[in-house]
Write an enzyme that holds these catalytic residues in place. Structure first.
Site, PDB file in Angstrom:
ATOM      1  N   ASP A 141       0.824  -1.211   0.000  1.00 55.24           N
ATOM      2  CA  ASP A 141       0.000   0.000   0.000  1.00 55.24           C
ATOM      3  C   ASP A 141       0.857   1.258   0.000  1.00 55.24           C
ATOM      4  O   ASP A 141       2.049   1.240   0.353  1.00 55.24           O
ATOM      5  CB  ASP A 141      -0.969   0.006   1.187  1.00 55.24           C
ATOM      6  CG  ASP A 141      -0.258  -0.009   2.536  1.00 55.24           C
ATOM      7  OD1 ASP A 141       0.808  -0.651   2.651  1.00 55.24           O
ATOM      8  OD2 ASP A 141      -0.761   0.622   3.495  1.00 55.24           O
ATOM      9  N   GLU A 158       0.232  -1.241   5.777  1.00 56.53           N
ATOM     10  CA  GLU A 158       1.286  -0.674   6.618  1.00 56.53           C
ATOM     11  C   GLU A 158       1.106   0.824   6.811  1.00 56.53           C
ATOM     12  O   GLU A 158       1.459   1.369   7.860  1.00 56.53           O
ATOM     13  CB  GLU A 158       2.653  -0.965   5.994  1.00 56.53           C
ATOM     14  CG  GLU A 158       3.845  -0.659   6.913  1.00 56.53           C
ATOM     15  CD  GLU A 158       4.306   0.799   6.877  1.00 56.53           C
ATOM     16  OE1 GLU A 158       5.047   1.217   7.795  1.00 56.53           O
ATOM     17  OE2 GLU A 158       3.912   1.536   5.940  1.00 56.53           O
TER      18      GLU A 158
END
Length: 429
Positions: A78, A138
């Site tokens: 991400d 994350e």
């Protein structure tokens, strides 16, 4: 032979924006691409969703010596949001321009994922088993990614005693006392803990035109002022102390551990690497109180971003309680302990050797990360987590402004350097 530039560009073209609070979905497409690369290299990737389209990929690559403990190589798929109106190139175009590959995630951290995947696709034969984990979330709380995997699929990491991931192993140019260009390569051996807190002040509601010595807003503002004004003491953790000593030696400047501020002044630009991690921090960031200007509310709240060095949290919380006073309560909104791995270890030595294999004049030093990574999910499993995502950077390149910044980009030469260093490390460690 796989092309690291092309593979990284393909990763950048997946919009894996994580807006937080569960608002993300592009990780699925990127995860399927990663799984395809791993499968094409003969591995058997496991694709795991913690929620619809919040996707993680884990695979194990056997090593030449199965008696050795395994190494975890992990990275997140991400990225943070990017406003295309602010960018020189579209943030998800994966465009090459002027020797750089541009795109959101170019340095945080699809570059590292690309170097890992390219090495695997080229037939990497590591010395020990590798567990490869490419995860979601994350950039928020990790609850759909690393923390979920560590809690729900602990068996995937059996045998892992160490891990590498962001952020370290990159070139950091610093002038020495004699004018030389010293190329530091900081390797993350620690990171501060996260202890974000919500403060709540309670008082007596009433009309704002009347005296009220139990005003919740006033109580909260007073507590915040005391916290903001408090200067946390310098605390030298093993990582920070080693950084100061080794960097000072490389630069030819005096290091006085009893005068850290003076030492940092002599270190010049290198001090920026250690400045956030010589002490704890408590930064007020959010306020919430009241609903009408002429009404004194009975409750006022604030949040403070709190970062703790390894081994300091208990004392910090005790001091915060004294600063808050009797009318304020606190609760954690995010709480993850600090991470610390051994500075002098065979792992660190192998990383230094790998960097020097490509840059013989590399000065490899440990450093403590001021923020947080998914190491906080894997460290409690007994895994020593290191920030080692090797990358060559030209002098003057604003690397530390790239992550989460506008016009994020990575030098093409840096990608090739990173792949070579990574292959050396994984075949020798």
């Amino acid at each position: 032979m796989a092309n690291v530039e092309s593979l990284c560009a393909q990763l950048l073209r997946f919009d894996t924006t994580n807006r937080g609070h569960g608002d993300a979905e592009g990780e699925r497409d990127a995860a399927e691409f990663v799984a395809g690369v791993l499968a094409g290299a003969g591995l058997e990737p496991v694709v795991l969703e913690s929620a619809p389209r919040r996707t993680n990929v884990v695979a194990r690559l056997p090593g030449a010596d199965p008696s050795l403990p395994a190494l975890l190589v992990q990275g997140h798929l991400d990225v943070v949001p990017a406003d295309a109106a602010d960018w020189t190139v579209p943030p998800f175009a994966g465009e090459v321009r002027d020797g750089f590959l541009w795109g959101r995630g170019a340095v945080d951290m699809k570059d590292f994922i690309a170097t890992v995947l390219t090495a695997v696709a080229d037939g990497l034969r590591p010395r020990r088993d590798l567990v490869l984990a490419f995860v979601a979330d994350e950039e928020d709380r990790g609850e759909y990614g690393a923390h979920w995997l560590a809690a729900e699929h602990r068996e995937l990491f059996d045998g892992c005693v160490a891990a590498i991931s962001e952020s370290g192993g990159y070139t950091y140019h610093v002038p020495a006392a004699d004018g030389r260009d010293v190329r530091l390569y900081p390797v993350g051996t620690a990171e501060r803990g996260t202890a974000h807190m919500r403060l709540t002040a309670r008082g007596r509601a009433g009309h704002a035109s009347r005296p009220n010595h139990e005003n919740a807003v006033v109580r909260l503002v007073g507590a915040l002022q005391r916290i903001a004004a408090h200067e946390w003491p310098v605390t030298l953790t093993p990582t920070v102390e080693a950084f100061l000593v080794r960097t000072g030696e490389a630069l030819g400047v005096e290091v006085d551990l009893s005068d850290v501020e003076g030492t940092m002044a002599r270190l010049g630009p290198a001090a920026k690497l250690v400045e956030p991690t010589i002490r704890n921090s408590t930064t007020p960031t959010m306020l919430d109180a009241g609903y009408k200007v002429n009404v004194i509310p009975s409750l006022a709240q604030a949040q403070i971003d709190t970062r703790t060095l390894p081994g300091t949290e208990k004392q910090l919380l005790e001091e915060i309680d004294e600063l808050l006073g009797p009318d304020i309560t606190r609760e954690f909104v995010a709480h993850q302990p600090a991470v610390q791995a051994p500075v002098d270890s065979p792992w660190f030595t192998a990383m230094a050797d790998a960097l020097r294999s490509q840059d013989p004049e590399a000065v490899v030093v440990p450093y403590c990360m001021g923020g947080g990574t998914d190491a906080k999910a894997f460290s409690p499993l007994g895994i020593a987590c290191y920030g080692f995502a090797p990358l060559w950077l030209p002098e003057g390149f604003p690397y530390r402004a790239m992550a989460h910044g506008v016009d994020e980009r990575v030098p093409l030469e840096g990608l090739h350097f990173g792949k070579r260093v990574l292959e050396h490390f994984l075949t020798h460690c």
